[in-house]
Motif scaffolding. Structure first.
Motif, PDB file in Angstrom:
ATOM      1  N   VAL A 149       0.830  -0.971  -0.017  1.00 51.59           N
ATOM      2  CA  VAL A 149      -0.102  -0.040   0.030  1.00 51.59           C
ATOM      3  C   VAL A 149       0.909   1.217   0.005  1.00 51.59           C
ATOM      4  CG1 VAL A 149      -1.605   1.364   1.288  1.00 51.59           C
ATOM      5  CG2 VAL A 149      -1.991  -1.080   1.042  1.00 51.59           C
ATOM      6  N   ASP A 150       0.854   2.043  -1.075  1.00 53.71           N
ATOM      7  CA  ASP A 150       1.525   3.224  -1.347  1.00 53.71           C
ATOM      8  C   ASP A 150       0.947   4.434  -0.691  1.00 53.71           C
ATOM      9  OD1 ASP A 150       3.938   4.660  -2.286  1.00 53.71           O
ATOM     10  OD2 ASP A 150       3.005   4.732  -4.309  1.00 53.71           O
ATOM     11  N   ASP A 151       1.837   5.494  -0.135  1.00 53.99           N
ATOM     12  CA  ASP A 151       1.423   6.662   0.169  1.00 53.99           C
ATOM     13  C   ASP A 151       0.616   6.819   1.503  1.00 53.99           C
ATOM     14  OD1 ASP A 151       2.106   7.621  -2.184  1.00 53.99           O
ATOM     15  OD2 ASP A 151       0.459   7.544  -3.015  1.00 53.99           O
ATOM     16  N   ALA A 152       1.251   5.688   2.448  1.00 50.64           N
ATOM     17  CA  ALA A 152       0.524   5.714   4.006  1.00 50.64           C
ATOM     18  C   ALA A 152       0.747   6.789   4.622  1.00 50.64           C
ATOM     19  CB  ALA A 152       1.284   4.735   4.673  1.00 50.64           C
ATOM     20  N   GLY A 153      -0.043   7.248   5.337  1.00 49.22           N
ATOM     21  CA  GLY A 153      -0.091   8.701   6.202  1.00 49.22           C
ATOM     22  C   GLY A 153      -0.252   9.967   5.123  1.00 49.22           C
ATOM     23  N   ALA A 154      -0.846   9.849   3.787  1.00 51.36           N
ATOM     24  CA  ALA A 154      -1.337  10.768   3.079  1.00 51.36           C
ATOM     25  C   ALA A 154      -2.908  10.899   3.006  1.00 51.36           C
ATOM     26  CB  ALA A 154      -0.693  10.757   1.691  1.00 51.36           C
ATOM     27  N   GLY A 155      -3.411  10.322   3.503  1.00 49.56           N
ATOM     28  CA  GLY A 155      -4.962  10.431   3.381  1.00 49.56           C
ATOM     29  C   GLY A 155      -5.765   9.033   3.588  1.00 49.56           C
ATOM     30  N   PHE A 156      -7.095   9.514   3.371  1.00 51.62           N
ATOM     31  CA  PHE A 156      -8.050   8.429   3.762  1.00 51.62           C
ATOM     32  C   PHE A 156      -7.928   7.056   2.943  1.00 51.62           C
ATOM     33  CE2 PHE A 156     -12.125   6.055   2.452  1.00 51.62           C
ATOM     34  CZ  PHE A 156     -12.568   5.882   3.674  1.00 51.62           C
ATOM     35  N   LEU A 159      -5.018   4.300   4.314  1.00 46.53           N
ATOM     36  CA  LEU A 159      -5.327   3.779   5.593  1.00 46.53           C
ATOM     37  C   LEU A 159      -6.327   2.837   5.159  1.00 46.53           C
ATOM     38  CD1 LEU A 159      -5.391   7.008   7.971  1.00 46.53           C
ATOM     39  CD2 LEU A 159      -3.497   5.245   7.532  1.00 46.53           C
ATOM     40  N   SER A 160      -7.383   3.027   4.342  1.00 48.75           N
ATOM     41  CA  SER A 160      -8.433   2.153   4.227  1.00 48.75           C
ATOM     42  C   SER A 160      -7.853   0.725   3.505  1.00 48.75           C
ATOM     43  CB  SER A 160      -9.635   2.494   3.214  1.00 48.75           C
ATOM     44  OG  SER A 160     -10.147   3.892   3.884  1.00 48.75           O
ATOM     45  N   HIS A 161      -7.027   1.035   2.246  1.00 56.17           N
ATOM     46  CA  HIS A 161      -6.459   0.177   2.075  1.00 56.17           C
ATOM     47  C   HIS A 161      -5.528  -1.000   2.923  1.00 56.17           C
ATOM     48  CE1 HIS A 161      -7.509   1.578  -1.970  1.00 56.17           C
ATOM     49  NE2 HIS A 161      -6.242   2.112  -2.311  1.00 56.17           N
ATOM     50  N   ILE A 162      -4.767  -0.352   3.942  1.00 57.77           N
ATOM     51  CA  ILE A 162      -4.151  -1.038   4.873  1.00 57.77           C
ATOM     52  C   ILE A 162      -5.292  -1.729   5.761  1.00 57.77           C
ATOM     53  CG2 ILE A 162      -2.751  -0.783   7.025  1.00 57.77           C
ATOM     54  CD1 ILE A 162      -1.580   1.701   5.706  1.00 57.77           C
ATOM     55  N   LEU A 163      -6.306  -1.296   6.121  1.00 57.82           N
ATOM     56  CA  LEU A 163      -7.101  -2.105   6.957  1.00 57.82           C
ATOM     57  C   LEU A 163      -7.816  -3.084   6.389  1.00 57.82           C
ATOM     58  CD1 LEU A 163      -8.897   0.930   8.971  1.00 57.82           C
ATOM     59  CD2 LEU A 163      -7.292  -0.358  10.054  1.00 57.82           C
ATOM     60  N   GLN A 164      -8.044  -2.868   5.182  1.00 59.97           N
ATOM     61  CA  GLN A 164      -9.005  -4.001   4.333  1.00 59.97           C
ATOM     62  C   GLN A 164      -8.052  -5.139   3.848  1.00 59.97           C
ATOM     63  OE1 GLN A 164     -12.188  -4.176   3.953  1.00 59.97           O
ATOM     64  NE2 GLN A 164     -12.538  -2.241   5.172  1.00 59.97           N
ATOM     65  N   LEU A 165      -6.866  -4.520   3.305  1.00 55.87           N
ATOM     66  CA  LEU A 165      -5.986  -5.409   2.500  1.00 55.87           C
ATOM     67  C   LEU A 165      -5.040  -6.260   3.076  1.00 55.87           C
ATOM     68  CD1 LEU A 165      -5.353  -3.311  -0.897  1.00 55.87           C
ATOM     69  CD2 LEU A 165      -7.254  -5.045  -0.244  1.00 55.87           C
ATOM     70  N   ASP A 168       1.569  -6.760   2.845  1.00 59.16           N
ATOM     71  CA  ASP A 168       2.773  -7.053   2.999  1.00 59.16           C
ATOM     72  C   ASP A 168       3.819  -6.180   3.250  1.00 59.16           C
ATOM     73  OD1 ASP A 168       2.260 -10.147   2.378  1.00 59.16           O
ATOM     74  OD2 ASP A 168       2.052  -9.275   0.333  1.00 59.16           O
ATOM     75  N   ILE A 169       3.464  -4.934   2.676  1.00 57.48           N
ATOM     76  CA  ILE A 169       4.407  -3.742   2.625  1.00 57.48           C
ATOM     77  C   ILE A 169       3.724  -2.507   2.782  1.00 57.48           C
ATOM     78  CG2 ILE A 169       6.167  -2.533   1.438  1.00 57.48           C
ATOM     79  CD1 ILE A 169       6.571  -4.980  -0.305  1.00 57.48           C
ATOM     80  N   ILE A 170       3.910  -1.597   3.756  1.00 53.68           N
ATOM     81  CA  ILE A 170       3.512  -0.324   3.782  1.00 53.68           C
ATOM     82  C   ILE A 170       4.644   0.626   3.384  1.00 53.68           C
ATOM     83  CG2 ILE A 170       2.426   1.271   5.378  1.00 53.68           C
ATOM     84  CD1 ILE A 170       1.436  -1.045   7.180  1.00 53.68           C
ATOM     85  N   LYS A 171       4.142   1.664   2.440  1.00 53.09           N
ATOM     86  CA  LYS A 171       5.119   2.593   2.205  1.00 53.09           C
ATOM     87  C   LYS A 171       4.550   3.773   2.660  1.00 53.09           C
ATOM     88  CE  LYS A 171       7.595   2.219  -1.566  1.00 53.09           C
ATOM     89  NZ  LYS A 171       8.076   2.157  -2.863  1.00 53.09           N
ATOM     90  N   LEU A 172       5.831   4.519   3.624  1.00 51.09           N
ATOM     91  CA  LEU A 172       5.133   5.883   4.272  1.00 51.09           C
ATOM     92  C   LEU A 172       5.435   6.840   3.037  1.00 51.09           C
ATOM     93  CD1 LEU A 172       7.561   5.839   7.385  1.00 51.09           C
ATOM     94  CD2 LEU A 172       5.077   5.160   7.285  1.00 51.09           C
ATOM     95  N   ASP A 173       4.471   7.878   3.102  1.00 58.64           N
ATOM     96  CA  ASP A 173       4.616   8.828   1.946  1.00 58.64           C
ATOM     97  C   ASP A 173       5.270   9.919   1.940  1.00 58.64           C
ATOM     98  OD1 ASP A 173       2.836  10.003  -0.304  1.00 58.64           O
ATOM     99  OD2 ASP A 173       2.821  11.856   1.071  1.00 58.64           O
TER     100      ASP A 173
END
Length: 246
Positions: A149-156, A159-165, A168-173
Motif C-alpha cells: 500500500v503506497d502513500d501511507a499517512g497521506a490520506g483516507f 489507510l483504508s487499503h491497509i485496514l482492508q487488504l 505485505d508492505i506499507i510505504k510511508l508517503d
C-alpha cells in the motif's frame, strides 16, 4: 523557415504513446537503512518527451479511456527486466485499483508470480468494492506476489487499503518523510506506523529520503527500509547507484 506545429491534445498523445509503446522504465532501489543492501527496485514509467511526468501521462490516458491499457504496457515493460534484478531482491510495480481488477493485468502478474514481484496500489480515491479487491489481492498473494500500500499517512485511501487488504508492505508517503528529522509530529506518526507494521507482520518502507538527517532519524525510529535520492536515483538497472551510509 521553420514551422512549429502545435502540440497534440493530451488524449491523442496518450494514444500515440500506447500504440508506439513509447514508454521506458527507470528503477529506483529500496535499501536496508542499516547497511545499504538493495532489497528491491521500484519500476517507474517514463514518457519523455511526450509527457512531462508519469502523472500527466496516466491522467491523459485515463481521460482517453485507455488508462488500464497504458498501465499494462508499463507493467509488461518492467517485467522484461526481471532477469537483471539481483538475487534476493524483488521488483515492484505500480498499479491503480482499476488496473489491478483487470483480468489481463491479473494474468500477467500471475504469470510472473514466482519470480519475485510486488504490486504497489496507488489509488487515491475511495474503493467501493473491497470484497472484490481483497479477492484479487489474496489470489496474487497466494501465488507469491507481494502486496504493498503506497502513500501511507497521506490520506483516507491509503489507510483504508491497509485496514482492508492487510498488505505485505506499507510505504510511508514522502510528505511524512520530508523533514522528519526536525518535526516531532512526523516522527511520532512514523514511530506509531513502525509499531503497527511490526504488529501485523508487514515491511515498512520510507519513501522520499533525500538527506542524511532524514535517513538517520528514520533509522533511529526503527524504520528498516527506505527509498529516495539520498540512497539512489531512478535509472537503468546496471547503473543504479547506492549510497551506503558511513
Amino acid at each position: 523557415m521553420t514551422v512549429t506545429l502545435p502540440p497534440l491534445p493530451a488524449d491523442r498523445t496518450a494514444r500515440h504513446v500506447l500504440s508506439a509503446q513509447a514508454v521506458e522504465m527507470a528503477f529506483q532501489p529500496v535499501v536496508e537503512l542499516y547497511d545499504g543492501t538493495v532489497k528491491a527496485y521500484e519500476a517507474l514509467a517514463r514518457f519523455d518527451p511526450h509527457f512531462i511526468s508519469p502523472v500527466h501521462a496516466f491522467k491523459a490516458a485515463s481521460d482517453a479511456g485507455i488508462g488500464v491499457e497504458l498501465e499494462l504496457l508499463a507493467i509488461e515493460q518492467a517485467l522484461l527486466s526481471l532477469d537483471h534484478i539481483p538475487a534476493g531482491a524483488w521488483l515492484s510495480t505500480n498499479l491503480s485499483v482499476e488496473a489491478l481488477m483487470n483480468p489481463t493485468v491479473i494474468n500477467t502478474l500471475l504469470a510472473h508470480a514466482d519470480r519475485g514481484i510486488g504490486v504497489e496500489l496507488t489509488e487515491h480515491t475511495q474503493v467501493h468494492d473491497y470484497e472484490a479487491l481483497v479477492q484479487v489481492t489474496n489470489e496474487l498473494r497466494a501465488a507469491g506476489v507481494l502486496i504493498a500500500v503506497d502513500d501511507a499517512g497521506a490520506g483516507f485511501a491509503s489507510l483504508s487499503h491497509i485496514l482492508q487488504l492487510r498488505p505485505d508492505i506499507i510505504k510511508l508517503d514522502i510528505t511524512l518523510t520530508r523533514g522528519i528529522d526536525t518535526d516531532p509530529v512526523r516522527g511520532a506518526l512514523a514511530r506509531s506506523l513502525v509499531s503497527f507494521a511490526d504488529d501485523i507482520g508487514a515491511m515498512l518502507i520510507a519513501e522520499g529520503i533525500e538527506t542524511f538527517a532524514e535517513h538517520e532519524k528514520l533509522r533511529g525510529l526503527g524504520v528498516r527500509l527506505g527509498q529516495g535520492f539520498y540512497m539512489g536515483s531512478p535509472g537503468p538497472l546496471p547503473t543504479a547507484q547506492i549510497a551506503v551510509p558511513a
